[in-house]
Design an enzyme around this catalytic site. Structure first.
Site, mmCIF file in Angstrom:
data_model
loop_
_atom_site.group_PDB
_atom_site.id
_atom_site.type_symbol
_atom_site.label_atom_id
_atom_site.label_comp_id
_atom_site.label_asym_id
_atom_site.label_seq_id
_atom_site.Cartn_x
_atom_site.Cartn_y
_atom_site.Cartn_z
ATOM 1 N N LEU A 175 156.910 51.649 41.353
ATOM 2 C CA LEU A 175 157.850 51.918 42.462
ATOM 3 C C LEU A 175 157.118 51.763 43.795
ATOM 4 O O LEU A 175 157.642 51.157 44.737
ATOM 5 C CB LEU A 175 158.421 53.323 42.289
ATOM 6 N N ASN A 176 155.894 52.300 43.869
ATOM 7 C CA ASN A 176 155.117 52.181 45.110
ATOM 8 C C ASN A 176 154.932 50.699 45.478
ATOM 9 O O ASN A 176 155.066 50.313 46.637
ATOM 10 C CB ASN A 176 153.732 52.813 44.964
ATOM 11 N N ARG A 192 156.071 65.119 32.649
ATOM 12 C CA ARG A 192 156.861 63.897 32.470
ATOM 13 C C ARG A 192 157.106 63.626 30.985
ATOM 14 O O ARG A 192 157.580 62.545 30.632
ATOM 15 C CB ARG A 192 156.126 62.711 33.098
ATOM 16 N N ALA A 234 146.411 53.285 46.403
ATOM 17 C CA ALA A 234 145.641 52.173 46.995
ATOM 18 C C ALA A 234 145.876 50.882 46.224
ATOM 19 O O ALA A 234 146.203 49.835 46.809
ATOM 20 C CB ALA A 234 144.151 52.509 47.000
ATOM 21 N N ASP A 240 148.290 50.167 44.183
ATOM 22 C CA ASP A 240 149.714 49.766 44.207
ATOM 23 C C ASP A 240 150.021 49.004 45.500
ATOM 24 O O ASP A 240 150.718 47.991 45.489
ATOM 25 C CB ASP A 240 150.625 51.001 44.136
HETATM 26 P P1 ADP Z 1 143.066 51.629 42.304
HETATM 27 O O1 ADP Z 1 143.900 52.409 43.272
HETATM 28 O O2 ADP Z 1 143.890 50.758 41.407
HETATM 29 O O3 ADP Z 1 142.056 52.476 41.570
HETATM 30 P P2 ADP Z 1 140.912 50.609 43.980
HETATM 31 O O4 ADP Z 1 140.297 51.953 44.079
HETATM 32 O O5 ADP Z 1 140.053 49.515 43.478
HETATM 33 O O6 ADP Z 1 142.256 50.558 43.131
HETATM 34 O O7 ADP Z 1 141.431 50.263 45.444
HETATM 35 C C1 ADP Z 1 142.402 49.279 45.672
HETATM 36 C C2 ADP Z 1 142.180 48.660 47.018
HETATM 37 O O8 ADP Z 1 142.244 49.686 48.019
HETATM 38 C C3 ADP Z 1 140.836 48.015 47.205
HETATM 39 O O9 ADP Z 1 140.789 46.706 46.663
HETATM 40 C C4 ADP Z 1 140.726 48.039 48.710
HETATM 41 O O10 ADP Z 1 141.510 47.031 49.280
HETATM 42 C C5 ADP Z 1 141.355 49.382 49.071
HETATM 43 N N1 ADP Z 1 140.330 50.438 49.144
HETATM 44 C C6 ADP Z 1 140.083 51.420 48.248
HETATM 45 N N2 ADP Z 1 139.082 52.229 48.694
HETATM 46 C C7 ADP Z 1 138.688 51.745 49.896
HETATM 47 C C8 ADP Z 1 137.728 52.131 50.884
HETATM 48 N N3 ADP Z 1 136.935 53.192 50.733
HETATM 49 N N4 ADP Z 1 137.629 51.387 52.011
HETATM 50 C C9 ADP Z 1 138.410 50.309 52.223
HETATM 51 N N5 ADP Z 1 139.348 49.901 51.332
HETATM 52 C C10 ADP Z 1 139.498 50.592 50.188
#
Ligand code: ADP
Length: 332
Positions: A39-40, A112, A277, A279
């Site tokens: 959804l996000n 859930r 992040a 999503d």
């Molecule tokens: P998920 O939420 O699926 O675990 P990630 O942690 O890899 O995914 O983060 C997804 C995206 O969010 C990254 O590819 C980046 O674009 C952004 N992101 C996450 N953490 C940071 C950070 N500390 N600084 C800048 N961008 C970030």
């Protein structure tokens, strides 16, 4: 006009500080009081793309009642088509509560186990399969969580339906989003393997792959990408660069091109809440990519959107907080 259908679960978010309980009525005091991975992504895609050019639909089940009506209303205002959202008579919407300990670390408690969305495919298989195989949306988006919430029979049904959909020309987008709390690795693996082999675009978070397959480096991920010949794979690595792999048939020895795209630099204090992040990243990538932009431009925008979302609290930030990342047509 192209179309994309998302499938998954939306849950209501409760914060421990709100002093609400799971039986109580949740009052929505902002747009960030609900969330769910697919959804996000649907919502951030609707905000960052021209919904006159791309129809964005979400398929799930909510409950009867005021809260569900409010959700439907909000999604429609965001530009999401809710024709495939149904309202169960006897099941409720899943909920999650976020607890933050004194060190600022967040943990999630989910309620859930018997939510309406779990039964969506059992109750709405005709509506859902018609959309995929008769009406034929151009893209279908689902995640490891979409699979995890279903029972084994429904998971198999979904993957069989997706095979038919793909054979009919449909494109499949999969986000790995592996959550150990929902199912264990040995249960999940066969379904991930099938989902990955169906995917035209796969979004993989490195940590999720590591905990699912037991790898400790990207090498293991790459072996699987090669084995399954997935056309386009984006590996997200938090603050580290993402890697974009694209299959090219022209070179048997080196069948994949690889791009490394730096993430947006944030200072530690700017990272407020990393919820959603990945999503948002997927949404940003698709906003460009489904609009024929290059993988590089798409990944840059994905980083930009994800880095914006994590600078505010909650899965869904407000329109004002991301207005500069939205097309002008949204404000006319
Ligand atoms: P998920 O939420 O699926 O675990 P990630 O942690 O890899 O995914 O983060 C997804 C995206 O969010 C990254 O590819 C980046 O674009 C952004 N992101 C996450 N953490 C940071 C950070 N500390 N600084 C800048 N961008 C970030």
């Amino acid at each position: 006009m192209k179309s994309i259908l998302f499938f998954g679960e939306c849950m209501l978010e409760e914060n421990a500080d709100d002093d609400l309980n799971f039986d109580g009525e949740l009052s929505f005091c902002g747009a960030s009081r609900y969330g769910g991975d697919t959804l996000n992504t649907a919502l951030y895609l609707a905000r960052t793309t021209d919904t006159e050019q791309l129809k964005i639909s979400f398929a799930t089940a909510l409950s009867k009642g005021e809260q569900s009506e409010k959700l439907l209303n909000m999604w429609q205002l965001e530009g999401i088509d809710t024709k495939l959202v149904t309202q169960s008579h006897d099941k409720s919407i899943g909920r999650y509560r976020i607890n933050t300990n004194i060190a600022g670390e967040r943990s999630f408690i989910y309620d859930r186990s018997d939510s309406a969305a779990k039964y969506y495919l059992q109750n709405e298989h005709q509506l859902f399969s018609d959309e995929l195989t008769k009406i034929k949306c151009d893209y279908f988006y689902f995640s490891g969580i979409s699979l995890a919430i279903l029972n084994v029979k429904d998971r198999q049904y979904l993957l069989e339906l997706l095979t038919t959909y793909k054979n009919g020309g449909g494109k499949i987008i999969f986000d790995n989003n592996y959550r150990e709390i929902l199912w264990r690795g040995e249960q999940a693996l066969p379904f991930y393997q099938q989902a990955m082999q169906l995917a035209d675009i796969a979004f993989l978070t490195d940590e999720d792959e590591f905990s699912l397959y037991g790898d400790s480096s990207v090498d293991g991920i790459l072996q699987r990408i090669h084995r399954w010949r997935i056309p386009e794979v984006i590996i997200k690595q938090g603050a580290d660069p993402c890697l974009v792999y694209q299959y090219k048939t022209s070179d048997i020895n080196e069948p994949y091109s690889v791009k490394t795209i730096e993430s947006t630099t944030l200072l530690n204090h700017q990272v407020v809440d990393t919820c959603a992040a990945g999503d948002a990243f997927a949404a940003g990538y698709l906003a460009k990519r489904l609009n024929e932009k290059s993988t590089t431009e798409s990944a840059h925008f994905a980083h930009l959107l994800a880095s914006r979302v994590i600078q505010f609290s909650g899965a869904i930030i407000t329109l004002d907080e991301m207005a500069d990342l939205m097309p002008e047509s949204k404000f006319q």
